[in-house]
Every structure is written in structure tokens, then in C-alpha cells.
Design a protein around this motif. Structure first.
Motif, mmCIF file in Angstrom:
data_model
loop_
_atom_site.group_PDB
_atom_site.id
_atom_site.type_symbol
_atom_site.label_atom_id
_atom_site.label_comp_id
_atom_site.label_asym_id
_atom_site.label_seq_id
_atom_site.Cartn_x
_atom_site.Cartn_y
_atom_site.Cartn_z
ATOM 1 N N THR A 20 -13.286 7.450 6.019
ATOM 2 C CA THR A 20 -12.507 6.700 4.171
ATOM 3 C C THR A 20 -13.515 5.587 3.977
ATOM 4 N N LEU A 21 -14.117 5.333 2.671
ATOM 5 C CA LEU A 21 -14.066 4.971 2.382
ATOM 6 C C LEU A 21 -13.367 3.935 1.145
ATOM 7 N N LYS A 22 -13.559 2.600 1.068
ATOM 8 C CA LYS A 22 -13.311 2.318 -0.166
ATOM 9 C C LYS A 22 -13.501 0.750 -0.876
ATOM 10 N N ALA A 23 -13.646 0.534 -1.840
ATOM 11 C CA ALA A 23 -14.324 -0.640 -2.356
ATOM 12 C C ALA A 23 -13.051 -0.634 -3.798
ATOM 13 N N LEU A 24 -12.480 -2.485 -3.640
ATOM 14 C CA LEU A 24 -12.558 -2.656 -3.780
ATOM 15 C C LEU A 24 -12.158 -4.451 -4.693
ATOM 16 N N TYR A 25 -11.880 -4.140 -6.099
ATOM 17 C CA TYR A 25 -11.822 -5.672 -6.629
ATOM 18 C C TYR A 25 -10.315 -5.961 -7.279
ATOM 19 N N GLY A 26 -9.777 -7.371 -6.804
ATOM 20 C CA GLY A 26 -9.165 -7.679 -7.862
ATOM 21 C C GLY A 26 -8.997 -9.520 -7.300
ATOM 22 N N THR A 27 -7.697 -9.897 -8.484
ATOM 23 C CA THR A 27 -7.995 -11.183 -8.710
ATOM 24 C C THR A 27 -6.240 -11.684 -8.365
ATOM 25 N N GLU A 46 -14.549 -6.478 -1.714
ATOM 26 C CA GLU A 46 -14.083 -5.747 -0.579
ATOM 27 C C GLU A 46 -14.094 -4.308 -0.539
ATOM 28 N N LEU A 47 -14.902 -4.386 0.467
ATOM 29 C CA LEU A 47 -15.566 -2.890 0.935
ATOM 30 C C LEU A 47 -14.741 -2.732 2.981
ATOM 31 N N ILE A 48 -14.529 -1.486 2.885
ATOM 32 C CA ILE A 48 -13.818 -0.399 4.121
ATOM 33 C C ILE A 48 -14.362 0.354 4.167
ATOM 34 N N ALA A 49 -14.835 0.429 5.552
ATOM 35 C CA ALA A 49 -15.164 1.835 6.199
ATOM 36 C C ALA A 49 -14.122 2.235 7.220
ATOM 37 N N GLU A 50 -13.496 3.329 7.273
ATOM 38 C CA GLU A 50 -11.707 3.332 8.296
ATOM 39 C C GLU A 50 -12.810 4.902 8.627
ATOM 40 N N GLN A 51 -12.855 4.880 9.671
ATOM 41 C CA GLN A 51 -12.881 6.256 10.965
ATOM 42 C C GLN A 51 -12.291 6.873 11.991
ATOM 43 N N ARG A 52 -11.408 8.031 11.804
ATOM 44 C CA ARG A 52 -10.171 8.215 12.904
ATOM 45 C C ARG A 52 -11.169 8.987 13.699
ATOM 46 N N LEU A 53 -11.745 8.813 14.948
ATOM 47 C CA LEU A 53 -12.510 9.286 16.038
ATOM 48 C C LEU A 53 -11.137 9.853 16.954
ATOM 49 N N ALA A 54 -11.674 10.994 17.386
ATOM 50 C CA ALA A 54 -10.715 11.792 18.230
ATOM 51 C C ALA A 54 -9.345 12.044 17.693
ATOM 52 N N ARG A 55 -8.592 12.178 18.528
ATOM 53 C CA ARG A 55 -7.128 11.613 17.977
ATOM 54 C C ARG A 55 -6.575 10.174 18.601
ATOM 55 N N PHE A 100 -0.426 3.503 13.969
ATOM 56 C CA PHE A 100 -1.190 3.818 12.863
ATOM 57 C C PHE A 100 -2.266 4.335 12.349
ATOM 58 N N VAL A 101 -2.281 5.357 12.619
ATOM 59 C CA VAL A 101 -3.411 6.053 11.717
ATOM 60 C C VAL A 101 -2.502 6.893 10.318
ATOM 61 N N GLN A 102 -1.056 6.346 10.393
ATOM 62 C CA GLN A 102 0.049 6.462 9.153
ATOM 63 C C GLN A 102 -0.181 5.439 8.875
ATOM 64 N N THR A 103 -0.959 4.176 8.979
ATOM 65 C CA THR A 103 -1.032 3.175 7.789
ATOM 66 C C THR A 103 -1.440 3.580 6.876
ATOM 67 N N LEU A 104 -1.193 4.479 6.195
ATOM 68 C CA LEU A 104 -1.868 5.090 4.903
ATOM 69 C C LEU A 104 -3.018 4.457 4.338
ATOM 70 N N THR A 105 -3.928 5.497 4.750
ATOM 71 C CA THR A 105 -5.194 5.919 5.048
ATOM 72 C C THR A 105 -5.452 5.380 3.224
ATOM 73 N N ASP A 106 -4.272 5.711 2.166
ATOM 74 C CA ASP A 106 -5.158 6.280 0.565
ATOM 75 C C ASP A 106 -4.509 4.435 0.566
ATOM 76 N N ALA A 107 -4.484 3.570 0.973
ATOM 77 C CA ALA A 107 -3.539 2.208 0.366
ATOM 78 C C ALA A 107 -5.103 1.816 -0.295
ATOM 79 N N PRO A 108 -4.788 0.691 -0.793
ATOM 80 C CA PRO A 108 -5.893 0.440 -1.658
ATOM 81 C C PRO A 108 -6.049 -1.282 -0.592
ATOM 82 N N ARG A 168 -6.542 -5.435 -10.564
ATOM 83 C CA ARG A 168 -6.249 -4.680 -9.392
ATOM 84 C C ARG A 168 -6.963 -3.204 -9.245
ATOM 85 N N LEU A 169 -8.139 -3.013 -8.951
ATOM 86 C CA LEU A 169 -9.141 -1.677 -8.532
ATOM 87 C C LEU A 169 -9.229 -1.495 -7.662
#
Lengths: 673, 176
Positions: free
Chosen positions: A449-456, A491-500, A62-70, A437-438
Motif C-alpha cells: 500500500t502506498l499513501k500520500a497525505l496532506y493536511g493542516t 507525508e508519504l508512506i509505503a507499507e508492505q506485508r511480508l509473508a504471513r 498490527f496487520v489489521q491496523t487499518l491499512t486504509d487509514a490515512p 486533509r487529503l
């Protein structure tokens, strides 16, 4: 260095032989260390051939589920499917953040972000198998229950990408895209059989064969599934003329499926076929109650041929051509009089082609260009009374859809990534549509990681909504004037990895659906699909995942949401305000057993006439993955505490809510030769 | 004893023999196994004769935040061809001093820059889990069911002047 086939087969032989020696070697290593688990040091001492045969529990997936994905992608792996005893794709999806299910004992339905529309056959989700679209050309249906085209044992992982996906995928990706990735022939490496038995006369048998070839892999698998089903009591029909509301032996379910997949160098070919027959115990669409002839048949066949070509180290061109067929035959029993069968038929045929170019040539950019064309050469619907023969509907249509798209992932400095995409679709029924989509992804720190997404996204009305017309009670009116429905999502998303190996994610979303296509009753009380006014959904989601070194894993989430009509403020039907998921799995008895606990909560839902109660249900699975070489066994209890719960019915049902199964059991055995 | 009873006894004996094995086969942690793979990759790779080993160590570069780092750290005392393993933090400026460079999802952003810095350097790049965005690595780790497999890009290996043993090539799930 060229690889010779004799080297390869020697490798495969060693691979098989190593299974035994490995078990002994690992056992030895463990004894030498007392009860400590096998460490990297022990493993590094083993020959590399043996490393290839060792099974692991994956911690960091799950750590590798593309933190960069929009998007906030959810992934379920084969290991989880096994650990939690999930039987259908619906079971799998129902465990994911923000998703909920419905079942009317004929089909399974999927809801997201407060939307699960009565009379909707999951047309607002795009369901892909290895990237190939499975939604048919008449209903756009995403089949997720026992009607799903694939045996769940063949799933390597399921990815759910919530939010509008039209900027890449075009129509139907309104609320999300479900991508099912199948196992490779190499994952099986030989013949495998699986046998299941369960409550209510359920049985399933699967035979598969997987092999690695010189330059690829082949997988062949066939499954047969039966369920006798139990007798069901519906108080709505409790009268002497209707067998006192008891539908006897009508919940039967039967499905056959075949899957063939092969890869050879850059080429891939897959063939998926499934046929399901399901009894209808609910007397939906104003049928006569408790008639054994009432049932539906769904047959789906998909062929996909793909090619990947590396133009250069930094550019890849993938192309595919595909063909699909979907046949639906429903026998509905009416008292005309006399009592007779009305047959409802759909025939969908389509083929298409897609090309996609991925390039990382430009520094700081990851570009994707694509074009897709699909010809739905049959979108036919028929309806007739079987005897005396009378044709009520003979509607033959065809259609075309095409799309071009571009997406760029742009690196803006050290910590900002911009993901921009645009797709233009042209559809023969509703014309042209742009879907932008942006996504702005900001890596505040290494672990945040913080993500701000807009799409139709959009969905064109399907042939059923546009053209289906049957006069009289239980019938429907066509509406060729229907327009595409659209969703706009922020959509606004905040992801935080905690420890390992721990992750926390939070998101808020705001969806506006305009022109939502909904089944309603016209003044003459006949069903019709109409574009409704605007509907707004807002919500927040929180998810926590953690994996411990000992092999324990936890994934839990809470969703709070509200979906209401913009003008009236009225809450949507079948729209729970709260969802909660809790999935915990742990090894027991030093890893020889694994337990998986799956808890799900759905709060109260409005129905067409009243409401259903909120509920919590628990499913428990115990599995032994190393009973012997190649032998695995598991036992599951679904709805452990035998809770009573129901899903809202649709306009076609006399039942305002349809009761779901109580406690049921399943035992499963699989053997790899 | 009739045939059935004999078969039954054989079955019971068989199961009894299998059970202890089943009970002792401990689950193996993904990170430990991946670390063991990285160690083996280094073991089966030939670096050119003029490769510089500063301080005599074989440098494995890995992100400090990587979950794999502790598992690799445990292997420090297992020398590779007489050289002790040292874990280093990869940075575009110093990345050419790495002998092995382990890349995962978190390195995606930095990878294009590092890749440029690496041009022609004799560094064995190992990418985790077929991460998109880490194209051009020599070895890619991947999953097949619950097992770990790897693929090799011979073109990238050639560009780095590294010779991977025939054993690695034979065991790779895919060789490009």
C-alpha cells in the motif's frame, strides 16, 4: 430470538466454571500431542463455551491496523502493556515509532517529529479516552505520566495517529492524536485486585470489578499509588546554603484514581477522576532549593454520556455530551524574605456536545459528518502569596469553541482510495480556522500500500499562554495578542506485508509550523510566550513488525529527523536527530512465562545552554500469566544497565538538563476472583 | 501444628497443585482459535433445505492471502453435518456459492460490491475483529482482553434466511 436473563446468567456461570475444565482440557490435549502447540483441530473439538474462555496471543493485530487509514497508525495492546511492564501512558507512548519523552520530575512530556517545546504541557497532542477529550480548558494539557486520569491496567489499547488530525478533531491535534480505549467490564468478569511494589518506595494497589449485565457491561475501578522517591543531587545547587545540592524526599509522588464505565444497549456512561500530588525537587521557577513544601496538585474529572443510534443498516448517528473539571494548585516556595509560599491556581470547567453521522449509503463512499460545541465556562487562573497574603493574579475567563466537519472515503476504482476531510473551527480567542486533509491510498498489490497525505492542523493559544502574568523573578508576562499556530504536513508512506504476520513500513514527512507558540525570555529576562517564525521539520521513519507462530513478537523502528528554524537554520532545542525502538517479546518454558525486552534510543539533544548525551536504555519484564487460575505475576527491571541519561530542562529550570532514574525494579501481582 | 503452619502447608500444597497446570497451559494462536470459532459457527447454523451443495461440500470462502486460511485448511477433514469443508476464493461473481464467507481488513474494499452480489443469498458472513467497513456481516469476531468474543446481527441473519442456534445467541457478547 429474545435473550432471557436466566440464559445469560447460566452462560456466565458456565463461563466461570469452564475456566477450570478448560485448563484441564487444554492440558489434556497438549499431553496427547506431546509438545506440539494446540492447533485449530484440537480447538475445534472443544465445546464453543470453552473457546470463549481461552486466552490467545494475538498475532495479526498490527496487520489489521487499518491499512486504509490515512495515516501510519501505531497500536499498543493490553497484552503488550503487560508483557513490557509499562507503568504509565508515557512508558507506552515512548515505545511507539517516532515518539520520545521528557520528564522534569514534575510532569511528563511527549515529543514527536522533532518537537518537544520547553514549557509546553503536551498541548500539541490531543489525548482522548474512549473518544473523550482529556486536555483541560486552561493549559490544554495532555497528562501522560502518573498524572494521567486512568490506571494503565484498564487500557485495552492505545492508538497513536501521527500527523495533523484537526480535520476531524479540531484544535490541539497538531502533531498527533492519542486515543486510549478502555477495557470493558466483561473483560474482567468479576472482582480483580492488583498489587505492585517497586524501587524508591513505590507501591500501587488497584481494586476493580467488572460485570456483564443483560444488555451491557459495568466496570468500576479504583487505584492508589505512592512513591516516596529518592534524594536527588543537583550540581547546580551545590553550595552549603542549599544543602550541597541534595533535594531530600522531594521526588514524592502520590495519586488516586477512580474509573466507572457502563454500557446499556446503545447508551454509554463513563466517569474518570484522578488526583495527583507531586513534589518538585528541582526548585523550578526560581524557588528556594530543598524546601519540603514545594509541590503541585492536579485533579481532573471527566464525565461522558454517549448514545449510538442505528438509523438504518448503513447509517449510524452517535451523540455525546460531556463535562470536565480540572483543578491545579501549585505551592512554590520563595525567599521573599522571609521564606514563604506562593500558590499558583487554575480552575477549568467545561462542557460540550458532539454529534456524528456515519453513512455508507452511497455506494463507494463512506461519509462522516459531525458538529461539536464546547463551552469552557471557567478558564480561571490565580496566584497569591500565602502569608503575608498578597494577590498577584486574579484572571477569570471563559471561552467557546465550535466546529463542523465532513469526511469522505471514496473508492476510486479497484485499488485507489481517496480520503478527504475538512473541518471549520471557531474559537472565541482566535476566530475561525479551516483544517483540510487529503489522503490518497493506492493498493499497488494485495500486500503493498502506498499513501500520500496532506493536511493542516492548528492550535489556539491556551489561557495560560495568553493571560498568565506574574511580576518579578521567576514570573511571567501575559500576551493576549498571541495567534494560533499552524502546521502543514506532507507525508508519504509505503507499507508492505511480508509473508504471513510480518509488515514493513517506511515513511517520509515534511512539517512546516508557522507561528509556533514558544516560551522565551523578554529583554527584562521575564518569561513570555510568543509566536515564533517558521519552523521546518523533515524526517524519515522505518518500522518492522513480525509475529511468529510460537508467540514471539517483534516491533522495531528507526526515525531520522531534523527540525530547525526556517530563517536562522538553527536546530530546535530538545529535538533528537535519531530515535530507535526495539520491542521483543517471547514465551519461555512452554508458554508459562513471557519475557519482554524494551530498548529505546534517543540521540543527542540540544538544550537551552548546551546539549544532552544520546542514550540507549533497556527495560526487561518477566511475567507469568498463568501462575494459577486468575493469578498473574510479573517482575520488571527498568534501565537494566543503569545508564546515565538526562532530559533537557526548560526556561523555568536552573538545570540545563535533568537527570533521569537509574536502574529500578518493580514486582506485580494480580488476582482475578 | 499451629494454625499458621497448617495454613502455610495448605498454601504450599495448593501452589504445588497449580504449578503443573500453569506450565502445561500452552498459549493458543489467535488464528487457530478463530478458525475453531468459524467451524463452530457453521456447526450451529441451519441453512435452508433448498441450499445447493455443489460436489457435496460446505464452502468456506476466504481470501487466499488471509492469515487464517492455513488454520481453516487444517479443519478440512472435520466434516460439518456429513459435508466435507472446501475452501474457496471469494469473488463477486461466485460469492453466492459460498456457505460461509470470512471477511477481514483486506476485504474491506471489495466488500460493498460483494455485499450487493450477496443480496438475499444464504451465506453466513463472518467479519474479523469488528473491522470498520465490514458492516452488515452476520457474525463479528472481536477481542476482549486476550479472549475472543463474537456478536450477532439477527437482522442480517434473517435477511440471509439463516437460523442460528439459540446456543450461539446465548453465548454472543452482543445480539443486535
Amino acid at each position: 430470538m429474545p435473550r432471557h436473563s436466566d440464559c445469560r446468567s447460566a452462560g456466565a456461570g458456565a463461563y466461570r466454571a469452564a475456566r477450570w475444565s478448560l485448563a484441564l482440557a487444554t492440558a489434556g490435549a497438549v499431553h496427547g500431542l506431546g509438545h506440539a502447540s494446540t492447533t485449530a483441530v484440537d480447538l475445534a473439538a472443544l465445546p464453543i463455551e470453552q473457546l470463549l474462555t481461552i486466552e490467545v496471543y494475538s498475532a495479526s493485530k498490527f496487520v489489521q491496523t487499518l491499512t486504509d487509514a490515512p495515516s501510519a497508525v501505531s497500536v499498543v495492546t493490553a497484552a503488550e502493556i503487560k508483557a513490557f511492564g509499562w507503568r504509565t501512558l508515557a512508558d507506552i507512548l515512548g515505545s511507539m515509532r517516532g515518539l520520545y519523552l521528557g520528564n522534569d520530575r514534575n510532569y511528563s512530556y511527549l515529543g514527536a517529529r522533532g518537537f518537544l517545546r520547553p514549557g509546553d504541557y503536551n498541548t500539541r497532542f490531543l489525548l482522548l479516552v474512549d473518544g473523550n477529550r482529556t486536555n483541560d480548558a486552561v493549559y490544554d494539557q495532555a497528562a501522560i505520566g502518573t498524572e494521567f486520569v486512568l490506571d494503565v491496567d484498564l487500557i485495552e489499547r492505545v492508538e497513536y495517529v501521527p500527523g495533523p488530525g484537526s480535520s476531524i478533531y479540531g484544535a490541539n491535534a497538531l502533531f498527533g492524536v492519542v486515543n486510549v480505549i478502555t477495557k470493558s467490564g466483561r473483560a474482567l468478569n468479576g472482582p480483580q485486585v492488583a498489587l505492585e511494589a517497586g524501587s524508591h518506595g513505590t507501591g500501587r494497589l488497584r481494586a476493580s470489578y467488572g460485570v456483564q449485565t443483560d444488555d451491557g457491561a459495568i466496570l468500576v475501578s479504583a487505584t492508589s499509588y505512592r512513591k516516596r522517591g529518592r534524594n536527588l543531587y543537583f550540581p547546580e545547587f551545590d553550595s552549603p546554603g542549599d544543602n550541597h545540592g541534595l533535594a531530600q524526599r522531594l521526588d514524592h509522588d502520590r495519586a488516586e484514581s477512580l474509573f466507572v464505565k457502563g454500557t446499556h444497549g446503545p447508551f454509554s456512561l463513563s466517569l474518570a477522576h484522578s488526583a495527583r500530588k507531586k513534589g518538585i525537587p528541582t526548585a523550578s521557577f526560581s524557588q528556594v532549593f530543598n524546601d519540603p513544601r514545594s509541590h503541585t496538585d492536579d485533579v481532573l474529572s471527566l464525565v461522558d454520556f454517549g448514545h449510538r443510534y442505528s438509523l438504518a443498516v448503513d447509517r449510524e448517528l452517535s451523540t455525546r455530551v460531556y463535562w470536565g473539571a480540572y483543578d491545579y494548585d501549585g505551592d512554590y516556595v520563595y525567599d521573599f524574605p522571609p521564606v514563604g509560599i506562593n500558590r499558583d491556581v487554575a480552575r477549568a470547567r467545561w462542557w460540550g456536545a458532539e454529534a456524528r453521522l456515519t453513512s455508507t449509503r452511497l455506494s463507494g463512499h463512506k461519509l462522516v459528518f459531525g458538529a461539536e460545541y464546547q463551552h469552557d465556562y471557567r478558564r480561571d487562573q490565580f496566584n497569591y502569596d500565602v502569608g503575608p497574603h498578597a494577590v498577584l493574579l486574579d484572571d477569570r475567563r471563559s471561552g467557546r469553541r465550535m466546529g463542523v466537519y465532513a469526511q469522505d472515503e471514496i473508492v476510486l476504482g479497484d485499488s485507489v482510495l481517496l480520503n478527504a476531510g475538512l473541518r471549520y473551527d471557531r474559537n472565541s480567542s482566535t476566530g475561525g480556522t479551516f483544517s483540510p486533509r487529503l489522503g490518497l491510498i493506492y493498493k499497488a498489490r494485495e500486500a503493498s500500500t502506498l499513501k500520500a497525505l496532506y493536511g493542516t492542523a492548528f492550535r489556539a493559544p491556551n489561557a495560560y499562554e495568553l493571560f498568565y502574568e506574574i511580576p518579578g523573578a521567576g514570573g511571567q508576562r501575559s500576551n493576549p495578542a498571541l495567534q494560533a499556530e499552524r502546521v502543514r504536513s506532507v507525508e508519504l508512506i509505503a507499507e508492505q506485508r511480508l509473508a504471513r504476520d510480518a509488515r514493513l513500513s517506511a515513511s517520509v514527512f515534511h512539517n512546516t509550523v508557522s507561528g509556533l507558540i514558544s516560551q522565551t525570555l523578554d529583554p527584562a529576562q521575564i518569561l513570555i510566550f510568543q509566536n515564533m517564525e517558521r519552523v521546518v521539520a523533515r524526517g524519515a521513519e522505518l518500522e518492522f513488525e513480525k509475529a511468529w507462530r510460537g508467540g514471539m513478537r517483534l516491533r522495531t523502528s528507526v526515525t531520522l529527523q531534523r527540525a530547525h528554524h526556517a530563517h536562522t537554520g538553527e536546530e530546535l532545542v530538545n529535538s533528537p536527530r535519531r530515535l530507535a525502538k526495539f520491542n521483543f517479546t517471547t514465551p519461555l518454558l512452554e508458554g508459562s512465562l513471557r519475557a519482554g525486552l524494551d530498548l529505546r534510543h534517543v540521540s543527542q539533544r540540544r538544550t537551552l545552554a548546551a546539549s544532552t548525551h544520546g542514550y540507549w536504555i533497556a527495560n526487561l519484564t518477566l511475567s507469568a500469566v498463568r501462575l494459577g487460575p486468575g493469578l498473574e505475576a510479573s517482575a520488571s527491571i527498568y534501565n537494566l544497565f543503569n545508564r546515565r541519561y538526562a532530559d533537557p530542562g526548560g526556561e523555568e529550570h536552573a538545570q540545563d538538563a535533568i537527570r533521569q532514574d537509574g536502574r529500578s525494579l518493580r514486582a506485580r501481582l494480580s488476582y482475578t476472583f | 501444628m499451629n494454625l499458621f503452619a497448617r495454613r502455610f502447608r495448605r498454601l504450599v500444597t495448593g501452589i504445588a497443585l497449580l504449578l503443573p497446570l500453569g506450565l502445561t497451559a500452552q498459549p493458543v494462536h489467535e488464528h487457530d482459535l478463530k478458525a475453531a470459532f468459524v467451524y463452530n459457527f457453521a456447526l450451529f447454523t441451519d441453512w435452508p433445505a433448498d441450499t445447493i451443495y455443489e460436489g457435496g461440500t460446505l464452502n468456506i470462502c476466504i481470501n487466499p492471502a488471509s492469515a487464517l486460511r492455513p488454520a481453516l485448511n487444517a479443519l478440512r477433514d472435520k466434516p460439518i453435518r456429513g459435508r466435507r469443508i472446501a475452501l474457496r476464493e471469494p469473488a463477486p461473481g461466485t460469492v453466492r456459492a459460498c456457505h460461509v464467507l470470512f471477511l477481514e481488513a483486506t476485504d474491506r474494499r471489495a466488500w460493498p460490491q460483494m455485499r450487493e452480489a450477496l443480496a438475499g443469498a444464504t451465506v453466513l458472513t463472518v467479519a474479523d475483529d469488528q473491522e470498520p467497513g465490514l458492516e452488515g456481516s452476520i457474525i463479528m469476531l472481536g477481542f476482549e482482553g486476550n479472549r475472543i468474543v463474537f456478536s450477532i446481527d439477527t437482522r442480517a441473519a434473517g435477511a440471509a434466511s439463516l437460523i442460528l442456534s439459540s446456543k450461539l445467541l446465548r453465548l454472543a457478547a452482543e445480539v443486535r
